[in-house]
Design an enzyme around this catalytic site. Structure first.
Site, PDB file in Angstrom:
ATOM      1  N   HIS A  13      44.003  34.276  47.752  1.00 52.10           N
ATOM      2  CA  HIS A  13      43.216  34.364  46.519  1.00 52.10           C
ATOM      3  C   HIS A  13      42.967  32.947  46.021  1.00 52.10           C
ATOM      4  CE1 HIS A  13      44.411  38.732  45.275  1.00 52.10           C
ATOM      5  NE2 HIS A  13      44.148  38.629  46.576  1.00 52.10           N
TER       6      HIS A  13
ATOM      7  N   GLU B 206      43.393  31.565  43.163  1.00 53.27           N
ATOM      8  CA  GLU B 206      44.500  31.009  42.385  1.00 53.27           C
ATOM      9  C   GLU B 206      45.630  30.533  43.284  1.00 53.27           C
ATOM     10  OE1 GLU B 206      42.956  33.994  42.034  1.00 53.27           O
ATOM     11  OE2 GLU B 206      43.504  34.891  40.124  1.00 53.27           O
TER      12      GLU B 206
ATOM     13  N   CYS C 180      45.398  38.796  39.298  1.00 51.27           N
ATOM     14  CA  CYS C 180      46.076  40.027  39.715  1.00 51.27           C
ATOM     15  C   CYS C 180      47.593  39.832  39.566  1.00 51.27           C
ATOM     16  CB  CYS C 180      45.707  40.348  41.159  1.00 51.27           C
ATOM     17  SG  CYS C 180      46.464  39.219  42.361  1.00 51.27           S
TER      18      CYS C 180
ATOM     19  N   CYS D 129      48.946  36.861  41.767  1.00 54.37           N
ATOM     20  CA  CYS D 129      48.570  35.543  41.255  1.00 54.37           C
ATOM     21  C   CYS D 129      49.266  35.250  39.935  1.00 54.37           C
ATOM     22  CB  CYS D 129      47.057  35.454  41.116  1.00 54.37           C
ATOM     23  SG  CYS D 129      46.215  35.521  42.724  1.00 54.37           S
TER      24      CYS D 129
END
Length: 166
Positions: A65, A67, A95, A98
């Site tokens: 992801h 992040e 999410c 993260c």
């Protein structure tokens, strides 16, 4: 007569807007790479430490992801896993994975654009970043350029549906 303007007279730039613009640029790169268009940037003292976009498809990594990639880059840049004094700008509400990484990295401030009603762990489904039961909490700023951030996602998924892809 010439009118002089001094620094105090100039309009103040909004650092949250500027940081989000950089994250949106990353999200657009993700879109071009056929990745879900989420971008992240980490700043400290006005300096970019990291910038990344989703890379799950390219890297074949479910944890890639924006992040997560940005946190790894910033930690490497600082040679420290503690990202104290940093601000994370991300185009989509983080999410649970993260959000957990944000807490573990001790990032004190998170600025995000669009909310994520299906997986958001900051405001939508959970409130991990300001949960008093955890050992770290973040200052949260939400909704910065939310329309621009959300429209990238809407456009991306509409194009996928038009092609018959999930």
């Amino acid at each position: 007569m010439i009118e002089y303007r001094f620094d105090d007279d100039l309009p103040k730039l909004d650092p949250d807007h500027d940081g989000m613009m950089q994250a949106i640029r990353q999200a657009k790169l993700a879109f071009q790479a056929d990745e879900v268009p989420v971008g992240a940037v980490i700043l400290r003292d006005g300096r970019v430490l990291a910038q990344a976009h989703n890379g799950r498809e390219q890297l074949r990594d479910p944890t890639a992801h924006a992040e997560m990639l940005a946190i790894t880059q910033a930690a490497s840049s600082l040679s420290d896993w503690r990202l104290e004094g940093c601000t994370l700008f991300v185009t989509l509400e983080p999410c649970p994975m993260c959000a957990g990484a944000i807490l573990l990295a001790r990032i004190p401030r998170v600025v995000f654009g669009a909310t994520d009603p299906k997986a958001g762990a900051v405001e939508s489904l959970y409130r991990l970043l300001d949960d008093p039961r955890l050992n770290h909490r973040c200052e949260i700023v939400s909704g910065i350029m939310a329309d621009e951030c959300g429209s990238l996602l809407t456009e991306f998924f509409a194009a996928k549906r038009a092609l018959g892809k999930k």
